[in-house]
Design a protein around this motif. Sequence first.
Motif, PDB file in Angstrom:
ATOM      1  N   LEU A  52       0.875  -1.221   0.070  1.00  0.00           N
ATOM      2  CA  LEU A  52       0.007  -0.037  -0.093  1.00  0.00           C
ATOM      3  C   LEU A  52       0.728   1.313   0.302  1.00  0.00           C
ATOM      4  CD1 LEU A  52      -2.781  -0.797   2.550  1.00  0.00           C
ATOM      5  CD2 LEU A  52      -3.229  -0.735  -0.062  1.00  0.00           C
ATOM      6  N   ASN A  53       0.629   2.236  -0.851  1.00  0.00           N
ATOM      7  CA  ASN A  53       1.248   3.550  -1.015  1.00  0.00           C
ATOM      8  C   ASN A  53       0.451   4.467   0.022  1.00  0.00           C
ATOM      9  OD1 ASN A  53       1.880   6.237  -1.718  1.00  0.00           O
ATOM     10  ND2 ASN A  53       2.465   5.443  -3.727  1.00  0.00           N
ATOM     11  N   PRO A  54       1.002   4.919   1.152  1.00  0.00           N
ATOM     12  CA  PRO A  54       0.312   5.936   1.941  1.00  0.00           C
ATOM     13  C   PRO A  54      -0.211   7.140   1.417  1.00  0.00           C
ATOM     14  CG  PRO A  54       2.512   5.090   2.739  1.00  0.00           C
ATOM     15  CD  PRO A  54       2.303   4.732   1.588  1.00  0.00           C
ATOM     16  N   GLU A  55       0.455   7.582   0.209  1.00  0.00           N
ATOM     17  CA  GLU A  55      -0.028   8.990  -0.382  1.00  0.00           C
ATOM     18  C   GLU A  55      -1.331   8.551  -1.186  1.00  0.00           C
ATOM     19  OE1 GLU A  55       0.866  12.011  -0.009  1.00  0.00           O
ATOM     20  OE2 GLU A  55       2.067  11.179   1.660  1.00  0.00           O
ATOM     21  N   LYS A  56      -1.183   7.363  -1.781  1.00  0.00           N
ATOM     22  CA  LYS A  56      -2.566   6.725  -2.537  1.00  0.00           C
ATOM     23  C   LYS A  56      -3.800   6.666  -1.749  1.00  0.00           C
ATOM     24  CE  LYS A  56      -1.346   6.065  -7.012  1.00  0.00           C
ATOM     25  NZ  LYS A  56      -2.355   6.452  -8.238  1.00  0.00           N
ATOM     26  N   VAL A  57      -3.439   5.954  -0.495  1.00  0.00           N
ATOM     27  CA  VAL A  57      -4.617   5.778   0.602  1.00  0.00           C
ATOM     28  C   VAL A  57      -5.017   7.124   0.816  1.00  0.00           C
ATOM     29  CG1 VAL A  57      -4.913   4.935   2.890  1.00  0.00           C
ATOM     30  CG2 VAL A  57      -3.446   3.554   1.352  1.00  0.00           C
ATOM     31  N   LYS A  58      -4.276   8.210   1.199  1.00  0.00           N
ATOM     32  CA  LYS A  58      -4.880   9.442   1.690  1.00  0.00           C
ATOM     33  C   LYS A  58      -5.688   9.964   0.327  1.00  0.00           C
ATOM     34  CE  LYS A  58      -1.077  10.765   4.535  1.00  0.00           C
ATOM     35  NZ  LYS A  58       0.242  11.592   4.817  1.00  0.00           N
ATOM     36  N   GLU A  59      -5.311   9.926  -0.859  1.00  0.00           N
ATOM     37  CA  GLU A  59      -6.021  10.259  -1.914  1.00  0.00           C
ATOM     38  C   GLU A  59      -7.438   9.579  -2.010  1.00  0.00           C
ATOM     39  OE1 GLU A  59      -4.262  10.804  -5.800  1.00  0.00           O
ATOM     40  OE2 GLU A  59      -2.288  10.374  -5.052  1.00  0.00           O
ATOM     41  N   PHE A  60      -7.423   8.245  -1.866  1.00  0.00           N
ATOM     42  CA  PHE A  60      -8.533   7.376  -1.892  1.00  0.00           C
ATOM     43  C   PHE A  60      -9.440   7.863  -0.846  1.00  0.00           C
ATOM     44  CE2 PHE A  60     -10.440   3.237  -1.222  1.00  0.00           C
ATOM     45  CZ  PHE A  60     -11.351   3.481  -2.044  1.00  0.00           C
ATOM     46  N   GLN A  61      -8.805   8.117   0.590  1.00  0.00           N
ATOM     47  CA  GLN A  61      -9.710   8.797   1.610  1.00  0.00           C
ATOM     48  C   GLN A  61     -10.244   9.837   1.126  1.00  0.00           C
ATOM     49  OE1 GLN A  61     -10.336   7.623   5.085  1.00  0.00           O
ATOM     50  NE2 GLN A  61     -12.109   8.763   4.440  1.00  0.00           N
ATOM     51  N   LEU A  68      -8.390   8.274 -10.290  1.00  0.00           N
ATOM     52  CA  LEU A  68      -7.734   7.711  -9.075  1.00  0.00           C
ATOM     53  C   LEU A  68      -7.497   6.323  -9.401  1.00  0.00           C
ATOM     54  CD1 LEU A  68      -5.924   7.659  -6.705  1.00  0.00           C
ATOM     55  CD2 LEU A  68      -7.853   7.548  -5.580  1.00  0.00           C
ATOM     56  N   LYS A  69      -6.401   5.355  -9.447  1.00  0.00           N
ATOM     57  CA  LYS A  69      -6.307   4.013  -9.939  1.00  0.00           C
ATOM     58  C   LYS A  69      -5.386   3.679  -8.716  1.00  0.00           C
ATOM     59  CE  LYS A  69      -6.159  -0.016 -11.335  1.00  0.00           C
ATOM     60  NZ  LYS A  69      -5.435  -0.497 -12.378  1.00  0.00           N
ATOM     61  N   LEU A  70      -5.935   2.506  -8.030  1.00  0.00           N
ATOM     62  CA  LEU A  70      -5.084   1.760  -7.058  1.00  0.00           C
ATOM     63  C   LEU A  70      -4.863   0.261  -7.372  1.00  0.00           C
ATOM     64  CD1 LEU A  70      -7.750   3.706  -5.289  1.00  0.00           C
ATOM     65  CD2 LEU A  70      -5.541   3.689  -3.972  1.00  0.00           C
ATOM     66  N   ASN A  71      -3.695  -0.200  -7.320  1.00  0.00           N
ATOM     67  CA  ASN A  71      -3.318  -1.583  -7.563  1.00  0.00           C
ATOM     68  C   ASN A  71      -3.473  -2.387  -6.250  1.00  0.00           C
ATOM     69  OD1 ASN A  71      -3.045  -2.116 -10.444  1.00  0.00           O
ATOM     70  ND2 ASN A  71      -1.985  -0.232 -10.244  1.00  0.00           N
ATOM     71  N   SER A  72      -4.402  -2.493  -5.372  1.00  0.00           N
ATOM     72  CA  SER A  72      -4.135  -3.028  -4.125  1.00  0.00           C
ATOM     73  C   SER A  72      -5.349  -4.044  -3.916  1.00  0.00           C
ATOM     74  CB  SER A  72      -4.279  -2.037  -3.119  1.00  0.00           C
ATOM     75  OG  SER A  72      -3.505  -0.849  -3.052  1.00  0.00           O
ATOM     76  N   ARG A  73      -5.111  -4.927  -2.831  1.00  0.00           N
ATOM     77  CA  ARG A  73      -6.152  -6.045  -2.549  1.00  0.00           C
ATOM     78  C   ARG A  73      -7.217  -5.184  -1.902  1.00  0.00           C
ATOM     79  NH1 ARG A  73      -3.717 -11.633  -0.759  1.00  0.00           N
ATOM     80  NH2 ARG A  73      -5.595 -11.544   0.086  1.00  0.00           N
ATOM     81  N   CYS A  74      -8.411  -5.658  -2.548  1.00  0.00           N
ATOM     82  CA  CYS A  74      -9.741  -4.868  -1.950  1.00  0.00           C
ATOM     83  C   CYS A  74      -9.924  -4.887  -0.392  1.00  0.00           C
ATOM     84  CB  CYS A  74     -11.030  -5.341  -2.816  1.00  0.00           C
ATOM     85  SG  CYS A  74     -10.824  -5.555  -4.572  1.00  0.00           S
ATOM     86  N   GLY A  75      -9.687  -6.304   0.129  1.00  0.00           N
ATOM     87  CA  GLY A  75     -10.055  -6.372   1.372  1.00  0.00           C
ATOM     88  C   GLY A  75      -8.707  -5.735   2.228  1.00  0.00           C
TER      89      GLY A  75
END
Length: 314
Positions: A39-48, A298-305
């Motif tokens: 997980l990319n913390p910056e991407k997580v913040k963007e998603f939030q 925004l595109k995120l390459n992460s596990r959904c769960g």
Amino acid sequence: MRLSYGLSFWSTKGQWVTNLSQPCLRGSSGLFVPPSPPLNPEKVKEFQRFITLSKKLLVMTGAGISTESGIPDYRSENVGLYARTTRRPIQHSDFVRNAAIRQRYWARNFVGWPQFSSHQPNPAHWALSTWERLGKLHWLVTQNVDALHTKAGSQRLTELHGCMHRVLCLDCGAQTPRGALQERFQDLNPHWGAEAQGLAPDGDVFLSDEQVQSFQVPSCLRCGGPLKPDVVFFGDTVDPAKVDFVHSRVKEADALLVVGSSLQVYSGYRFTLTAQDKKIPIAILNIGPTRSDHLACLKLNSRCGELLPLIDPQ
């Protein structure tokens, strides 16, 4: 990569027994999930921020949300059906026209059903159910037929491609629970048994032609017509009224989140086109590329769960 399963279903002393021995390659929850970066913390913040700004969020889910519950999909890199085998899913026209194909389908589905129906929601399903309960999620559209969203408690839900837990008569349209049909299969095949050589999406398994030949398939109790799962097979089309309903929900939304879908099938892809036309922002959470990456802000390459439970929906 070849994944070998020993899934067997047979009758012994009047009782049906199912056994599934899974390979030790990985835990069942990750068996069909492709690798993803940390997980990319910056991407997580963007998603939030994306979720926080939305007041009427529409979510569309695909097979990638259920692979973490142990259900294989078609297109995931290295682990999807298309990567593991040359076999392809059944076509609607073949099922409708050919009794032998229906026999093969139902024999395989009969063996796979106990395992398929036992799958449970994972943290991604539960997160979306919580978002609905808290008023964040305006509507949920799923391309999946596994009923996991329903098991997690989602109610503002459209099952775009139907649900394997229901069965329809092709002649009179009568609807029955899939569990009841399993009992009829058992009654008609008291001495039949089979061992599968692999799992496929949507409750399917691989059986030899010899195993299938003696399998007996029941007909509709009301009219005697052929039975079919209440799902949209490949080559069939989604009910136009259902499509119109989803288009309306998209137009009501102020943001669209795609979760676990490559959007390669037009039945889901078209709703991202509607969102783009209405200038509704799109975020995509999916491991690997999708057909709508160029439309997403925004595109995120992460596990959904892994990602969805981290997000505060309020």
